[in-house]
Design an enzyme around this catalytic site. Structure first.
Site, mmCIF file in Angstrom:
data_model
loop_
_atom_site.group_PDB
_atom_site.id
_atom_site.type_symbol
_atom_site.label_atom_id
_atom_site.label_comp_id
_atom_site.label_asym_id
_atom_site.label_seq_id
_atom_site.Cartn_x
_atom_site.Cartn_y
_atom_site.Cartn_z
ATOM 1 N N HIS A 136 0.613 -1.105 0.031
ATOM 2 C CA HIS A 136 0.049 -0.037 0.002
ATOM 3 C C HIS A 136 0.705 1.185 -0.136
ATOM 4 O O HIS A 136 2.216 1.317 0.197
ATOM 5 C CB HIS A 136 -0.990 -0.079 1.253
ATOM 6 C CG HIS A 136 -2.024 -0.692 1.134
ATOM 7 N ND1 HIS A 136 -3.059 -0.396 0.003
ATOM 8 C CD2 HIS A 136 -2.688 -1.939 1.702
ATOM 9 C CE1 HIS A 136 -4.006 -1.305 0.046
ATOM 10 N NE2 HIS A 136 -3.889 -2.116 0.998
ATOM 11 N N ASP A 166 0.262 7.143 -3.386
ATOM 12 C CA ASP A 166 -1.080 6.979 -4.503
ATOM 13 C C ASP A 166 -1.255 8.085 -5.186
ATOM 14 O O ASP A 166 -1.450 7.780 -6.495
ATOM 15 C CB ASP A 166 -2.061 6.431 -3.574
ATOM 16 C CG ASP A 166 -1.911 4.925 -3.217
ATOM 17 O OD1 ASP A 166 -0.886 4.355 -3.418
ATOM 18 O OD2 ASP A 166 -2.824 4.534 -2.117
#
Length: 366
Positions: A136, A166
């Site tokens: 992640h 991200d």
């Protein structure tokens, strides 16, 4: 559709995080983005990051159309192939090899549509020892070197809510990569694969740290440097009411104005660029700012060359007079969200439409 990308057609394979943010950026600028969602979720809302919700439209999914398909169904896969035959670009965020197993890999699609720009979004990249590992945002920015620079010396690194990894290192870099590919394809007539990894993009965002480190002006220890809270003139400070403000008085003339506004006459403050003095000067400056509430400092320092701003939540930021004047945020269906950026003089983007229900445009598109 309006905006500078209104002639662009993009097919987005539904995912979470960086892929949808890339698609949102392109849709904000007028691209016709068609999102492929799971047929089993048809008719439902999709929240962020990818959770099914009730009554809320995802900010990251705004501005595009949605069709619900089963990519394992030969009938639906043929429909998707037909859509891709007329597309400029594709966005997918699966682990390496998944699209190939679905019969939708680059070799297949580029053979059918040689001008297609095949945008691939992963955390670690399409190859390398970690390519198949789960991860992640926090893991990618940790390995990139970016996470080590964020946070306080005593408290350890702090992950900045998926913005550096991200969104910035992933989705934004993929959007840039897709537009580079489209530009080149319109000259050459040939598409290509864009391998966008959050890790690579986050590493690229550390360029300023690498620059400072290369000239001997960066220590690998948080709060020890000019731009990471080490200096007393480039940091955040708590006020008497518990609110926080930011100071960025880097240049000598801005620093001199800061001292003048704060009525600081202590000669020690003339040691602006002496790292040995920063800790003691920061303690003194912190005491000054704790003496008054944030409203006092806003009235005194805002709209001056001190380089000042209050530290606001996203809700507070939307109400700030400057942001309100520029419509930097807008509200849609009860959700405050950022407006499209950047701005264009001749082909401006319009306010994005809310995210579609999953499969809302099946009849229209299929």
């Amino acid at each position: 559709m309006t905006g500078p990308l209104k002639s662009l057609k993009v097919i987005e394979f539904g995912g979470i995080g960086p892929g949808p943010f890339c698609a949102m950026m392109l849709a904000d600028m007028g691209a016709d983005v068609i999102r492929l969602d799971r047929k089993s979720d048809k008719g439902r809302d999709r929240g962020s990051p990818g959770f099914l919700t009730a009554g809320r439209r995802s900010v990251l999914h705004r501005g595009r159309r949605s069709i619900a398909v089963d990519l394992k169904s030969p009938v639906d896969r043929d429909k998707v192939l037909a859509l891709l035959d007329g597309a400029d670009a594709l966005i997918e965020g699966y682990r390496p090899g998944v699209m190939e197993r679905l019969g939708l890999g680059p070799d297949v699609l580029l053979a059918r549509n040689p001008r297609l720009v095949y945008g691939r979004m992963t955390g670690w990249g399409q190859d390398g020892p970690l390519a198949q590992a789960a991860g992640h945002d926090i893991n990618y920015i940790a390995l990139s070197g970016a996470l080590s620079t964020i946070g306080r010396k005593a408290g350890g690194p702090i992950a900045p809510a998926a913005m550096v990894g991200d969104l910035g290192g992933g989705g934004m870099m993929l959007a840039f990569g897709i537009m580079c590919g489209v530009f080149e394809a319109r000259n050459s007539g040939r598409g290509q694969v864009v391998d966008a990894a959050v890790l690579d993009g986050a590493a690229l965002l550390t360029s300023i740290v690498c620059e400072l480190r290369g000239i001997g002006h960066w220590k690998d220890e948080r709060e020890s440097n000019l731009l990471d809270g080490g200096s007393h003139f480039y940091d955040t400070y708590e006020c008497a009411d518990g609110q926080w403000i930011s100071i960025g008085a880097l240049e000598p003339q801005f620093y001199a104005l800061l001292l003048e506004k704060l009525q600081i006459e202590d000669p020690e403050f003339q040691r602006q660029r002496d790292p040995a003095a920063w800790a003691s000067l920061k303690a003194k400056m912190a005491a000054v700012f704790r003496s008054q509430p944030s409203a006092h400092w806003c009235a005194l320092l805002e709209n001056t060359d001190v380089c000042f701003a209050p530290v606001l939540s996203t809700g507070e930021a939307a109400r700030h007079p400057h942001n309100a004047a520029r419509a930097t945020f807008f509200e849609s269906q009860g959700v405050v969200q950022p407006s499209p950026a950047p701005r264009f003089s001749r082909t401006p983007a319009r306010r994005p439409l809310p995210a579609p229900y999953i499969g809302e445009h099946d009849d229209e598109l299929l």
